[in-house]
Design an enzyme around this catalytic site. Sequence first.
Site, PDB file in Angstrom:
ATOM      1  N   GLY A 161       0.813  -1.208   0.000  1.00  0.00           N
ATOM      2  CA  GLY A 161       0.000   0.000   0.000  1.00  0.00           C
ATOM      3  C   GLY A 161       0.849   1.262   0.000  1.00  0.00           C
ATOM      4  CB  SER A 196       3.641  -0.213   2.454  1.00  0.00           C
ATOM      5  OG  SER A 196       4.186  -0.332   1.155  1.00  0.00           O
ATOM      6  CE  LYS A 234       4.323   0.769  -3.064  1.00  0.00           C
ATOM      7  NZ  LYS A 234       3.716   1.691  -2.110  1.00  0.00           N
ATOM      8  CB  SER A 235      10.255   3.531  -2.685  1.00  0.00           C
ATOM      9  OG  SER A 235       9.188   3.710  -3.571  1.00  0.00           O
ATOM     10  CG  HIS A 240      11.177   8.715  -3.699  1.00  0.00           C
ATOM     11  ND1 HIS A 240      11.062   7.387  -4.004  1.00  0.00           N
ATOM     12  CD2 HIS A 240      10.049   9.046  -3.029  1.00  0.00           C
ATOM     13  CE1 HIS A 240       9.919   6.929  -3.540  1.00  0.00           C
ATOM     14  NE2 HIS A 240       9.274   7.922  -2.952  1.00  0.00           N
ATOM     15  CB  ALA A 279      17.086  13.661  -0.281  1.00  0.00           C
ATOM     16  NE  ARG A 297      16.950   7.387  -6.524  1.00  0.00           N
ATOM     17  CZ  ARG A 297      15.924   8.189  -6.778  1.00  0.00           C
ATOM     18  NH1 ARG A 297      14.757   7.970  -6.228  1.00  0.00           N
ATOM     19  NH2 ARG A 297      16.061   9.220  -7.589  1.00  0.00           N
TER      20      ARG A 297
END
Length: 167
Positions: free
Chosen positions: A9, A12, A14-15, A49, A51, A53
């Site tokens: 979801g 959650s 996931k990324s 995202h 930042a 990574r």
Amino acid sequence: MAVILITGGARSGKSKRAETRARAFPGQPVYVATAEALDAEMETRIARHRARRGTDWIEREVPLDLVPALIASDGGGARLVDCLTLWLSNLMHAERDWEHAVSELAAVLPRLKSSVVFVTNEVGLGIVPDNALARSFRDAAGIMNQTVAAAADEVEFVVAGLPMKLK
């Protein structure tokens, strides 16, 4: 080479999980972003995202032409595609044949040399949407997720940051 599908979801984890999985493969990872910064809120999400990574990723922005991007980036580090549901939304908004695009994606996966980690949203666990467009998207996402899951070597479902292995 592995094809990994990570679903769950919103918010959650996931990324973050997908980033960890992609980094575990040899070579410099490639981040294939399907999102477009069409408003300030999305710009903020994308910046967050990036930042998280860091700078060790090769970035590719691919809102529509995912299969050519996977073929062009093959042979190096693992590719992280974030996310399939945004890609599907982009295809539907552009009035492209999403079913053909999903079939084409599933067909190319066994021919790739470098691993691919896909992120997708599970959108079928909530209430039935109250309008035809939302129901159409939910149904298309379910079909897409089933198709990619069938082609994947591994499938994980992430809840509260915790992965559960499904396949």
